[in-house]
Structure formats: C-alpha cells, structure tokens
Design a protein around this motif. Structure first.
Motif, PDB file in Angstrom:
ATOM      1  N   THR A 143      19.973  26.714   2.177  1.00  0.00           N
ATOM      2  CA  THR A 143      20.024  28.060   1.938  1.00  0.00           C
ATOM      3  C   THR A 143      21.399  28.576   2.201  1.00  0.00           C
ATOM      4  O   THR A 143      22.110  27.999   2.988  1.00  0.00           O
ATOM      5  N   ALA A 227      20.373  42.935  -2.812  1.00  0.00           N
ATOM      6  CA  ALA A 227      18.940  42.881  -2.513  1.00  0.00           C
ATOM      7  C   ALA A 227      18.708  44.214  -2.098  1.00  0.00           C
ATOM      8  O   ALA A 227      19.231  44.834  -1.428  1.00  0.00           O
ATOM      9  N   SER A 229      15.511  46.175   0.278  1.00  0.00           N
ATOM     10  CA  SER A 229      14.187  45.974   0.829  1.00  0.00           C
ATOM     11  C   SER A 229      13.822  47.375   1.549  1.00  0.00           C
ATOM     12  O   SER A 229      14.370  47.725   2.297  1.00  0.00           O
ATOM     13  N   ARG A 250      17.558  41.609  -6.155  1.00  0.00           N
ATOM     14  CA  ARG A 250      16.360  41.175  -5.711  1.00  0.00           C
ATOM     15  C   ARG A 250      15.807  42.564  -4.989  1.00  0.00           C
ATOM     16  O   ARG A 250      16.292  43.171  -4.287  1.00  0.00           O
ATOM     17  N   THR A 251      14.468  42.398  -5.207  1.00  0.00           N
ATOM     18  CA  THR A 251      13.674  43.672  -4.485  1.00  0.00           C
ATOM     19  C   THR A 251      12.431  43.350  -3.688  1.00  0.00           C
ATOM     20  O   THR A 251      11.946  42.348  -3.956  1.00  0.00           O
ATOM     21  N   ARG A 252      12.245  43.946  -2.644  1.00  0.00           N
ATOM     22  CA  ARG A 252      11.035  43.605  -1.625  1.00  0.00           C
ATOM     23  C   ARG A 252      10.621  44.890  -1.417  1.00  0.00           C
ATOM     24  O   ARG A 252      11.161  45.665  -0.413  1.00  0.00           O
ATOM     25  N   TYR A 271       9.078  33.977   6.308  1.00  0.00           N
ATOM     26  CA  TYR A 271       9.198  34.499   4.620  1.00  0.00           C
ATOM     27  C   TYR A 271       9.950  35.771   4.598  1.00  0.00           C
ATOM     28  O   TYR A 271      10.400  36.048   3.340  1.00  0.00           O
ATOM     29  N   ALA A 272      10.129  36.650   5.603  1.00  0.00           N
ATOM     30  CA  ALA A 272      11.027  37.790   5.573  1.00  0.00           C
ATOM     31  C   ALA A 272      12.695  37.300   5.390  1.00  0.00           C
ATOM     32  O   ALA A 272      13.398  37.896   4.864  1.00  0.00           O
ATOM     33  N   ARG A 274      13.187  34.237   4.163  1.00  0.00           N
ATOM     34  CA  ARG A 274      13.457  33.585   3.039  1.00  0.00           C
ATOM     35  C   ARG A 274      13.727  34.292   1.675  1.00  0.00           C
ATOM     36  O   ARG A 274      14.348  34.034   0.855  1.00  0.00           O
ATOM     37  N   ASP A 275      13.124  35.752   1.719  1.00  0.00           N
ATOM     38  CA  ASP A 275      13.380  36.549   1.071  1.00  0.00           C
ATOM     39  C   ASP A 275      14.770  37.299   0.698  1.00  0.00           C
ATOM     40  O   ASP A 275      15.290  37.693  -0.393  1.00  0.00           O
ATOM     41  N   TYR A 276      15.757  36.854   1.594  1.00  0.00           N
ATOM     42  CA  TYR A 276      17.209  37.372   1.497  1.00  0.00           C
ATOM     43  C   TYR A 276      18.083  36.014   1.657  1.00  0.00           C
ATOM     44  O   TYR A 276      19.276  36.045   2.070  1.00  0.00           O
ATOM     45  N   GLU A 278      19.600  32.624  -0.879  1.00  0.00           N
ATOM     46  CA  GLU A 278      19.715  31.775  -2.138  1.00  0.00           C
ATOM     47  C   GLU A 278      19.589  30.476  -1.845  1.00  0.00           C
ATOM     48  O   GLU A 278      20.178  29.755  -0.852  1.00  0.00           O
TER      49      GLU A 278
END
Lengths: 288, 317
Positions: A143, A227, A229, A250-252, A271-272, A274-276, A278
C-alpha cells in the motif's frame, strides 16, 4: 483588585500555525445557554487552498516516517488528549452536552486514537499480500498513501466524529485538510492546540472552521485533494460526487440523514485505513 | 548619522557616484513595495496579468546536470507552454553557453522564442576578462540572441568603478547584435544605495533595449520587490534624464504567479504601460511558468489545480 478577563481568541490550526481566516471574517459562537462565547474564524476557499498547499509540503516527510513512528506519534496524541480531557470536555459542553456525555466522548476519542495508533504498523501485513504467480517472480501487493484527503465532519459528536474521519487517513501517511462542525467548532479549535503540542509534524492535519455551504464546492473541485471523506446531506453529496468525478478523486460519503453511532465499534475499522491507500503490485525476479 | 556611519568606509569614487545619482530612502522603498502586495487583481485583469507574465518568462535551466535532452524539453515547453491557445509562448529560454547550440537545434531558427545565455564566468564572474569575452563570443556564435553577463562585484565594492564600466562596455562590443542583460547580483552589493549606483553605472554604457537584471539566482537572496523597485526607479530616472529606455529583468526566487503579479504591479505603477511588454520586462525563472499555467487553468475552470498536472517533478505529493 478586580482583574480584567483574559479571553482566548480562537484560531484555526493550519500549516502548523494558528491563523485567522485570510478573509478576517469570523462568526459568533454561543454557548448552550445562548450567551456569546467567542468569535470563530470563518474560513474561505482561499484558506482551504492555502491549507492544501501546506498539506502538500508536509506530505512526503510524513509518508516517509516509518509505520512504527507514525504509530508512536498517534499514541502520543492520545496521551495529549487524555491529559487535557477536562478542557476538551468543557469545549464539548458548550454545545449542550452533559458532563457525563462530554467525558464519554473524550474517552472514546482517546480510545479511537489508540486504536489507529495500534494499526499503524500492522495494517500493511493485513492489506498487503504476496501473490502466487506461475512464473519465477515474487509478486507483492503493497500500500501507499494517496496524498491529501479532504474531511468534512458532521455536527454530532464534534470531536469524536472529526477524529474518526481524520485519524485513519493519516495513519497510512496521508495528510488531511478538515472542515470542523459549523455548529460546534470549538472542540476542533482545542484539538488544534493539542495537535500542535503532540509530535505530529505541522501541516499533516489542518483544521478549518467555517460554513459548509462556502467550502463544500471547493472541497469537491480542488484537484489536489485525492480523496474526500465526508458526512453530507443529499445536495452536498451530489456536489461532492460531481466535483470528484471531474477531478478523479475517491469519495467516502456518509449520509447526514442517517444517524451514525460514532461510539460503536463499527465506527473504527481497518477498512477506514484501506479507503485512503493505493495498492501497488511489484514483480520481482526470484533469480537462479 | 546612520548614513554617515554607513558611508564611512566608502571609497571616494563610490561616494561621488552616490552624490551624482542620489541615494535611496530605504524605509520609503520598503513601505512602497509593501503596498504592492495589497492590490487586488481579479478576473479579466488577473488573467491578462498571468498571460502577460507568461510572455515575459525567460524559462531558465542553469544546473551542472543540464543535458541536451533536458534543454530540448525546456525548449518544447517554451514553444508550447499549454494546450490552451490563449497562452502565449515564453520570451526566451536561458541556458549555459555550452547548451546554446542544443537550444538552437531544438527551437529552430524561425522562432519568436529567443535564446539567452549566461556568459562571463557566470555566476561569480571571477575569470580573466579575456576568458569572459571569449565565452560571450562563443555563445553568440552558437546562436544566442541575448547574453546575460555578471558585473565585477569585487571591483565595484573596492571602488574601482571605471573597471566595472569598462568591462561592461567591452561585453557590449563583443555582443554585437545580441541583447545584453547586466546582472548586478544585488545580494552581493549589500545596500539599496549600491544597487542604485550600480544600475546607473550599467545603464550609462549599455544600449537602449538592453537589460539590467537583479541576480544570478545562485545566491541566498534574489529578486525581491524592494531591489526590483530600486532598479525600476533608477530606470525611470535614467529615462527622464536621457530619454533612453532600459529594460529590466528580476531573476531568482520568483516562483509563484502571485509574486509575478506583484512585480508587474510595481512595473505598472513605477514605469507605466510602456514597460509591460517582454521587450522591456522579463522574469528569470524556472518554476514560475508552471504556477502561472496552473493559475490560468484555475481561472478557466474555476477549480484549484494540483501542481503535478503541470510537469512538476514526479515526486510531488
């Protein structure tokens, strides 16, 4: 002898410094009883732009820190919050929270920091992988942080929700530009003072206060934000989604209409993080 | 009192020059230029300023690690800075003498983009005059349209003013058709008074259309609004005295579009519209162009742009 009251001028923590809005505008904040408490900086899109520039400068250095060091720094930030729990509690009570509720939110905020501090040098083991391939290669998936993440915090749980959005992003080496709750900005002002005294490098987290209506469009269209959030209502989600599509970010997005339980275990997750990030896959020859 | 102390160690020749051309009100200059940063340029005026600034850029690469390939890509950028057809070409590329022929090959002979070359043992100027002139000759022969020379600061500070002007005159002669830019290296001149005096020294020997230039960009302090203002006022006073229009080039340290606009405001308010062209005013800069393009794109789209969309170094975050 009577003493003149010394009142604090709330300033936002941007670029590692405490600043007023470049516009010099402020908006009045009242306490729960309706009495004037303080003037809060009303940040503009230019303040947002400046914050992004600052975050971009701090980014490479923060991302280069070892995961272990980032964990230590987040833990240290937790220590800072713990030590100034009563001040944070007072800030939360301005918005009408009971003493017990305020204390509960501060405790949960500290725990959330410790939670992500623990993940800092572990998420890579879980999210990364060694992939089986039918050739003499090692094939790794690792990552990397995305860059600058925009955060738009909700009004409820003004400290806990803000941290719950900001901390997973910085855990992996991203930097953050965040807009605090417009209704209850004061906890974010105090948080800025704690960030400044923790070991977190300046500009890694930049906290703005102001009005969502003025700033959401710029969050949406700024191409340097990788991104977003946000906790947003339907109109804001639409604006953010459109802007994000143009600038490929990317959007959350959490729905403001649906109540989120920020105290729940579900509000913190690997997973929060993981959302940010690559994912990068590397092929490396095994050799003879 | 302060002036007396400051001048106590001055050579007679320098003191005479001060008497002739006048000295600078240091506090007044600082106050004046502080005002330039408060002007509000919006929309059409801002866009005009940004495009004009692009047309004034001397796109520069002056590094030991310059290669023909790097110079070629710099030239490509100079010819075609942006896909936006409203964005003009830059004024010139600025390279070391050894790179002039590579720049000429990349630009071709039929182009409005000029080739400027720093010559005369840039940046120190500490070489025998013969060597410095040979360098100028070589750069011009290779196809340079403009020569950026450095003055002999050692001689200036030692009070040997005749030597300074004789050397500039020698370079003027050697240049031939090429435009000359005289770098004063303001950070090594130590005071506004010296900058003004050196400006006059240079302006008296160079030709109309030649430039005076702030710095090499190789020292700690480069072009500031303050020393730019001192030089602009020297140009104005020289113009009012003699009718000879000298051009100006600040260089080094101008990295953002915002700074560039402030410099343009200084030009407009000191010298007027006649100097707002790339024949009379230039920016020596390497990263400024990208920020100008970024701000032009911001004006066009309304969205703030990321620097990595504009051929920024790959590692930018």
């Amino acid at each position: 002898m009577s003493r003149l009251p010394i009142t604090k001028t709330p300033k936002v923590y941007v670029g590692g410094a405490f600043i007023r809005s470049e516009s010099s505008r402020v908006f009045p904040l009242a306490d729960a009883a309706g009495n004037f408490f303080a003037n809060i900086p009303q940040c503009t899109r230019k303040d947002l732009r400046n914050a992004v520039e600052a975050a971009a400068k701090a980014g490479p250095g923060w991302a280069k820190r070892t995961a272990y060091n980032r964990g230590q720094i987040l833990y240290r930030l937790g220590e800072m919050l713990e030590a100034r729990a009563s001040e944070l509690g007072d800030a939360l009570r301005l918005g009408g929270a009971s003493k017990a509720a305020a204390a509960k939110e501060v405790t949960a905020s500290v725990d959330r920091l410790i939670y992500y501090a623990g993940w800092a040098d572990k998420y890579e083991q879980v999210l990364g992988n060694v992939n089986p391939v039918a050739a003499p290669y090692f094939n790794f998936t690792v990552t990397e942080p995305m860059g600058i993440v925009g955060v738009i915090a909700p009004d409820e749980a003004p400290l806990l929700a803000l941290l719950s959005l900001v901390v997973p992003a910085i855990t992996s080496g991203n930097t953050v530009v965040a807009l605090a709750s417009s209704a209850q900005p004061y906890p974010a002002i105090v948080l800025g003072e704690l960030l400044a005294t923790s070991d977190l490098p300046g500009s890694v987290v930049n906290l703005l206060t102001g009005f969502r209506k003025e700033l959401v469009p710029t969050f949406a269209t700024h191409t340097h934000l990788r991104a977003i959030s946000a906790v947003a209502n339907a109109d804001e989600r639409k604006a953010l989604a459109l802007g994000a599509a143009d600038s490929v970010k990317r959007t959350r997005l959490l729905k403001a209409e649906v109540r989120t339980d920020w105290f729940a275990d579900a509000a913190q997750s690997l997973y929060a993080i993981r959302d940010y990030v690559e994912f990068k896959t590397i092929w490396h020859p095994i050799g003879a | 009192m302060f002036r007396l102390l400051m001048n106590a160690g001055l050579s007679l020749s320098l003191r005479r020059l001060f008497d002739e051309v006048g000295t600078v009100d240091c506090v007044g200059i600082e106050e004046r230029v502080a005002k330039y940063t408060t002007r509000s340029l919006k929309k059409a005026a801002k866009l005009w300023g940004l495009r004009t600034a692009v047309s004034m850029v001397d796109l520069t690469t002056l590094e030991g690690k310059d290669t023909p390939g790097k110079v070629a890509s710099l030239c490509a950028k100079a010819l075609h800075p942006s896909d936006d057809p409203t964005v003009p070409q830059v004024a010139a590329v600025c390279v070391y003498p050894a790179m002039v022929r590579h720049a000429r090959r990349a630009l071709g002979s039929d182009t409005a983009v000029r080739i400027a070359s720093v010559a005369t043992a840039f940046p120190s100027g500490q070489a025998p005059l013969k060597t410095r002139l040979a360098e100028v000759r070589a750069a011009v022969a290779d196809g340079a349209d403009e020569i950026d020379m450095v003055i002999n600061r050692g001689a200036f500070l030692a009070g040997d003013l005749a030597e300074v002007s004789d050397e500039i005159a020698a370079v003027v002669q050697t240049c031939g058709q090429a435009t000359l830019k005289v770098i004063l290296e303001v950070s090594e001149l130590e005071s506004y008074d010296n900058i003004r005096a050196a400006s006059f020294l240079a302006m008296r020997v160079i030709r109309p259309g030649d430039f005076i230039k702030t710095s090499t960009g190789k020292t700690s302090l480069n072009a500031t609004l303050g020393n730019n203002q001192v030089m602009l006022e020297a140009i104005r006073d020289h113009y009012l005295d003699t009718g000879v229009a000298i051009s100006m080039k600040p260089a080094g340290g101008i990295r953002t579009a915002k700074q560039a606009l402030q410099f343009l405001i200084a030009v407009k308010e000191t010298l007027g519209d006649a100097w707002l062209t790339n024949e009379r005013y230039r920016f020596g800069a390497s990263s400024l162009l990208n920020d100008l393009l970024r701000q032009i794109e911001k004006e066009r789209t309304g969205a703030y742009q990321a620097p990595y969309y504009f051929s920024e170094a790959a590692e930018s975050y």
